[in-house]
Design a protein around this motif. Structure first.
Motif, PDB file in Angstrom:
ATOM      1  N   VAL A   9       0.789  -1.232   0.000  1.00 29.07           N
ATOM      2  CA  VAL A   9       0.000   0.000   0.000  1.00 29.07           C
ATOM      3  C   VAL A   9       0.821   1.281   0.000  1.00 29.07           C
ATOM      4  CG1 VAL A   9      -1.941  -1.123   1.143  1.00 29.07           C
ATOM      5  CG2 VAL A   9      -0.303   0.152   2.507  1.00 29.07           C
ATOM      6  N   ASP A  11       2.707   2.727  -2.000  1.00 25.74           N
ATOM      7  CA  ASP A  11       2.729   3.478  -3.252  1.00 25.74           C
ATOM      8  C   ASP A  11       1.334   3.856  -3.748  1.00 25.74           C
ATOM      9  OD1 ASP A  11       5.521   3.391  -3.365  1.00 25.74           O
ATOM     10  OD2 ASP A  11       5.480   1.424  -4.296  1.00 25.74           O
ATOM     11  N   TYR A  12       0.310   3.491  -3.000  1.00 27.90           N
ATOM     12  CA  TYR A  12      -1.049   3.860  -3.379  1.00 27.90           C
ATOM     13  C   TYR A  12      -1.356   5.267  -2.893  1.00 27.90           C
ATOM     14  CZ  TYR A  12      -2.299  -0.794  -4.988  1.00 27.90           C
ATOM     15  OH  TYR A  12      -2.373  -1.960  -5.692  1.00 27.90           O
ATOM     16  N   ASN A  13      -2.556   5.730  -3.146  1.00 30.24           N
ATOM     17  CA  ASN A  13      -2.912   7.075  -2.692  1.00 30.24           C
ATOM     18  C   ASN A  13      -3.103   7.095  -1.177  1.00 30.24           C
ATOM     19  OD1 ASN A  13      -5.513   6.227  -2.058  1.00 30.24           O
ATOM     20  ND2 ASN A  13      -6.397   7.003  -3.944  1.00 30.24           N
ATOM     21  N   THR A  16      -6.010   5.116   0.635  1.00 33.96           N
ATOM     22  CA  THR A  16      -5.784   3.670   0.789  1.00 33.96           C
ATOM     23  C   THR A  16      -4.863   3.395   1.969  1.00 33.96           C
ATOM     24  OG1 THR A  16      -6.045   3.364  -1.595  1.00 33.96           O
ATOM     25  CG2 THR A  16      -4.995   1.575  -0.365  1.00 33.96           C
TER      26      THR A  16
END
Length: 97
Positions: A9, A11-13, A16
């Motif tokens: 997670v 590297d997610y926004n 998230t």
């Protein structure tokens, strides 16, 4: 297992990451603060209207309420107030923090 969640997670926004934060905070508090701070700096650069400024303020409030984030939060707020002093709507939102 928390290591695997963090790797997936990170590297997610930000939304998230916040969703999985309760699992990651005990081990990755410092890393999450850094991720959130970088995201907010990039978000502030792109924000261009009142609703985005409000969203930015909510992310900053989230950082402010995190454990061990006081120093980085204060530094970031000083930088944003100086860097975006010509955006009065953004400054209005930052005042409430």
């Amino acid at each position: 297992m928390y290591d695997e969640i963090f790797v997936l997670v990170k590297d997610y926004n930000i939304d998230t990451i916040i969703y999985y934060e309760k699992y990651l905070l005990p081990k990755y508090n410092k890393e999450l603060i850094n991720i959130y701070a970088n995201y907010c700096k990039n978000f502030a650069r792109m924000a261009s209207n009142k609703s985005l400024y409000k969203q930015l303020a909510s992310y900053l409030r989230h950082i402010k309420n995190m454990q061990n984030s006081k120093e980085q939060y204060q530094k970031m707020m000083v930088e944003m107030r100086e860097q975006y002093k010509n955006r009065p709507a953004m400054q209005d939102e930052l005042i409430g923090l």
